[in-house]
Design a protein around this motif. Structure first.
Motif, mmCIF file in Angstrom:
data_model
loop_
_atom_site.group_PDB
_atom_site.id
_atom_site.type_symbol
_atom_site.label_atom_id
_atom_site.label_comp_id
_atom_site.label_asym_id
_atom_site.label_seq_id
_atom_site.Cartn_x
_atom_site.Cartn_y
_atom_site.Cartn_z
ATOM 1 N N TYR A 192 0.820 -1.209 0.000
ATOM 2 C CA TYR A 192 0.000 0.000 0.000
ATOM 3 C C TYR A 192 0.861 1.270 0.000
ATOM 4 N N LEU A 193 2.160 1.098 0.184
ATOM 5 C CA LEU A 193 3.057 2.247 0.252
ATOM 6 C C LEU A 193 3.533 2.600 -1.152
ATOM 7 N N GLN A 194 3.006 3.678 -1.702
ATOM 8 C CA GLN A 194 3.382 4.119 -3.034
ATOM 9 C C GLN A 194 4.214 5.392 -2.942
ATOM 10 N N LYS A 195 5.232 5.488 -3.798
ATOM 11 C CA LYS A 195 6.131 6.633 -3.787
ATOM 12 C C LYS A 195 5.572 7.766 -4.639
ATOM 13 N N PHE A 196 5.908 8.977 -4.249
ATOM 14 C CA PHE A 196 5.633 10.145 -5.074
ATOM 15 C C PHE A 196 6.647 10.219 -6.211
ATOM 16 N N ASN A 197 6.235 10.784 -7.307
ATOM 17 C CA ASN A 197 7.158 11.140 -8.382
ATOM 18 C C ASN A 197 7.334 12.644 -8.343
ATOM 19 N N TYR A 201 10.946 21.018 -6.833
ATOM 20 C CA TYR A 201 10.850 21.361 -5.412
ATOM 21 C C TYR A 201 11.654 22.623 -5.130
ATOM 22 N N SER A 202 11.227 23.330 -4.095
ATOM 23 C CA SER A 202 11.965 24.469 -3.554
ATOM 24 C C SER A 202 12.109 24.243 -2.066
ATOM 25 N N LEU A 203 12.487 25.271 -1.308
ATOM 26 C CA LEU A 203 12.777 25.098 0.107
ATOM 27 C C LEU A 203 11.581 24.578 0.895
ATOM 28 N N PHE A 204 10.392 25.157 0.662
ATOM 29 C CA PHE A 204 9.203 24.755 1.420
ATOM 30 C C PHE A 204 8.034 24.398 0.508
ATOM 31 N N GLU A 205 8.319 23.941 -0.676
ATOM 32 C CA GLU A 205 7.256 23.541 -1.595
ATOM 33 C C GLU A 205 7.731 22.363 -2.432
ATOM 34 N N THR A 206 6.836 21.402 -2.641
ATOM 35 C CA THR A 206 7.160 20.222 -3.435
ATOM 36 C C THR A 206 6.035 19.957 -4.415
ATOM 37 N N LYS A 207 6.384 19.843 -5.707
ATOM 38 C CA LYS A 207 5.419 19.460 -6.734
ATOM 39 C C LYS A 207 5.685 18.010 -7.101
ATOM 40 N N ALA A 208 4.632 17.200 -7.008
ATOM 41 C CA ALA A 208 4.798 15.771 -7.237
ATOM 42 C C ALA A 208 3.500 15.167 -7.743
ATOM 43 N N THR A 209 3.611 13.974 -8.327
ATOM 44 C CA THR A 209 2.431 13.231 -8.766
ATOM 45 C C THR A 209 2.252 12.009 -7.884
ATOM 46 N N TYR A 210 0.981 11.655 -7.673
ATOM 47 C CA TYR A 210 0.640 10.459 -6.903
ATOM 48 C C TYR A 210 -0.564 9.824 -7.578
ATOM 49 N N CYS A 211 -0.424 8.576 -8.012
ATOM 50 C CA CYS A 211 -1.481 7.900 -8.765
ATOM 51 C C CYS A 211 -1.906 8.737 -9.973
ATOM 52 N N ASP A 212 -0.911 9.278 -10.677
ATOM 53 C CA ASP A 212 -1.109 10.043 -11.918
ATOM 54 C C ASP A 212 -1.855 11.355 -11.718
ATOM 55 N N ILE A 213 -1.948 11.816 -10.485
ATOM 56 C CA ILE A 213 -2.551 13.123 -10.195
ATOM 57 C C ILE A 213 -1.470 14.037 -9.646
ATOM 58 N N ALA A 214 -1.386 15.259 -10.176
ATOM 59 C CA ALA A 214 -0.338 16.199 -9.777
ATOM 60 C C ALA A 214 -0.800 17.035 -8.586
ATOM 61 N N ILE A 222 11.574 16.663 2.728
ATOM 62 C CA ILE A 222 11.961 15.785 3.842
ATOM 63 C C ILE A 222 10.747 15.149 4.509
ATOM 64 N N LEU A 223 9.546 15.730 4.295
ATOM 65 C CA LEU A 223 8.329 15.191 4.916
ATOM 66 C C LEU A 223 7.593 14.194 4.023
ATOM 67 N N LEU A 224 8.010 14.051 2.771
ATOM 68 C CA LEU A 224 7.271 13.198 1.846
ATOM 69 C C LEU A 224 7.158 11.731 2.297
ATOM 70 N N PRO A 225 8.220 11.122 2.854
ATOM 71 C CA PRO A 225 8.057 9.739 3.316
ATOM 72 C C PRO A 225 6.954 9.578 4.367
ATOM 73 N N PHE A 226 6.757 10.604 5.200
ATOM 74 C CA PHE A 226 5.694 10.548 6.207
ATOM 75 C C PHE A 226 4.318 10.708 5.549
ATOM 76 N N LEU A 227 4.245 11.551 4.519
ATOM 77 C CA LEU A 227 2.985 11.705 3.794
ATOM 78 C C LEU A 227 2.631 10.423 3.047
ATOM 79 N N GLU A 228 3.624 9.782 2.467
ATOM 80 C CA GLU A 228 3.403 8.488 1.801
ATOM 81 C C GLU A 228 2.884 7.447 2.795
ATOM 82 N N SER A 229 3.479 7.430 3.971
ATOM 83 C CA SER A 229 3.073 6.483 5.009
ATOM 84 C C SER A 229 1.648 6.761 5.482
#
Length: 437
Positions: A192-197, A201-214, A222-229
């Motif tokens: 169930y653990l899927q990675k972001f693509n 990214y900048s200092l306090f902003e990250t643009k990523a896709t998850y399940c083909d949605i941006a 640095i917080l993305l692994p916790f958001l994925e979890s």
């Protein structure tokens, strides 16, 4: 809840013959007492105040003086164990499943709209009145409907009730621990653990896709692994909920998982932010500003919540640049025990900025370097002077919230203006008296 039922749950001894026979609420904190309450007495100094507030019963340990014979006095061997036993009963009867998160995941979950019930705090007492209210609702509806509660209260590990652990939380406990041998304990499956693509990214902003949605998240990578979890845990619990609500549904995992994703994406993921951190701009007078942006401050009231003990380098396999930066950051944390990942991240990724780290005098932090100045503060006014006098581009203020700091400074400024006004009026009246004379 009736008195006899309460006694059987707590294994308590009723040491008087009270007038009352039931309780309408429970509390372990004096500030949460209401009339008709069963009060778990932890501080003997709260006893008289609790009786004035209208408690119907007092649960206590040791010896105590009966101040009101009409209410129930219930003696137990241990208040702490009694609270755990009571919470366990309430949650089991209400068919509650706890979703166990790390503090970081819980903070991220708070910013998602209309999500499950969230219980903050680090003490099981924070769950007491909430569990009782859910129990009462369950009885009044005459149905046992499954609920989920998101929490990070570590003491709940000891209570044998249904729990689902997030991927990051599971890492805090050894998998071969007896905890995981209980049938009521589940940890989120790895699939169930899927990675972001990550797109950019900048200092306090990250643009990523998850399940083909941006998505654009106002959080550092640095917080993305916790958001994925967090997302993995919610997806998995939605799957279980889907099974419960649709027992005749197709049982293929991938079908349910896709349905789950659709449900989860109905929430506003774009609102995700890290509530532990509060940012603002500060002008040359040390006031919050929306126009002058030379100085930026980030307030982190409780730095202990920045617990990255579960993080591994493999969690940051988004791209080569991030992997290299995280390797250096995690290496720095091993040698600088008094630092934390936020400070090291900013030192690593904001080399073009002059960074100021402010922390309460009672705490230690890393030493000053040409790029990062570390300064202890004694109180809000001392901190205010530091933010005015020291040159910086970005300040990290630990140990106080933005609201508390602004309130203290605003109050001081108002008192100063009032004092100056009184002095002015006194001087003006004195001058007139002399002139009149």
């Amino acid at each position: 809840m009736r008195l006899d039922k309460t006694l059987s749950i707590l294994y308590g001894e009723l040491i008087n013959t009270p007038y009352i026979s039931a309780f309408s609420s429970v509390a372990s904190n004096i500030s949460r007492i209401s009339s008709g309450c069963l009060f778990f007495l932890q501080n003997p100094n709260d006893l008289q105040e609790a009786i004035k507030l209208g408690v119907y019963g007092v649960v206590f340990e040791g010896n105590i003086e009966i101040l009101d014979s009409e209410i129930a006095w219930i003696k137990v061997d241990s208040i702490a164990q009694s609270i755990k036993r009571f919470v366990r009963y309430l949650l089991l009867k209400s068919q509650i499943t706890l979703l166990m998160l790390t503090p970081i995941e819980l903070s991220l979950a708070e910013s998602i709209d209309d999500i499950f019930l969230i219980i903050q705090g680090n003490d099981i007492c924070n769950l007491l009145d909430c569990a009782f209210n859910i129990y009462r609702q369950t009885l009044s509806n005459n149905t046992l409907t499954q609920h989920y509660i998101l929490t990070c209260i570590q003491a709940l590990e000891e209570i044998d009730i249904p729990k689902i652990y997030s991927y990051q939380y599971t890492r805090r406990i050894k998998i071969d621990n007896d905890l995981f041998k209980k049938p009521t304990i589940i940890y989120t499956p790895n699939n169930y653990l899927q990675k972001f693509n990550i797109i950019s990214y900048s200092l306090f902003e990250t643009k990523a896709t998850y399940c083909d949605i941006a998505y654009t998240f106002n959080i550092p990578y640095i917080l993305l692994p916790f958001l994925e979890s967090l997302i993995a845990l919610l997806n998995y619990s939605y799957t279980l909920l889907y099974h419960t609500c649709h027992p005749n549904a197709i049982s293929q995992t991938n079908m349910l998982f896709n349905a789950t994703n659709g449900l989860f994406h109905s929430y506003n993921l774009k609102s995700i932010r890290f509530k532990i951190l509060e940012s603002c701009f500060i002008d040359s007078c040390g006031r919050f500003s929306t126009t002058q942006k030379e100085k930026t401050a980030i307030f982190c009231p409780n730095p202990t919540l920045l617990d990255f003990s579960t993080i591994r380098l493999t969690d940051y396999s988004y791209n080569k640049d991030i992997a290299q930066k995280m390797e250096r950051i995690l290496s720095a944390l091993k040698t600088q025990k008094d630092s934390n990942i936020l400070t090291e991240y900013l030192k690593m990724c904001a080399t073009h900025l002059q960074i100021l780290v402010c922390y309460p005098k009672a705490h230690n932090t890393n030493k000053t370097t040409p790029q990062c100045i570390s300064v202890p503060y004694a109180h809000s006014h001392h901190l205010h002077q530091i933010l005015i006098k020291i040159h910086f581009n970005l300040a990290i203020v630990y140990g106080i919230s933005k609201h508390a700091f602004n309130k203290d400074i605003s109050q001081t400024q108002q008192e100063k203006k009032l004092h100056e006004s009184k002095q002015y009026n006194y001087g003006e009246n004195t001058s007139r008296s002399l002139f009149d004379t």
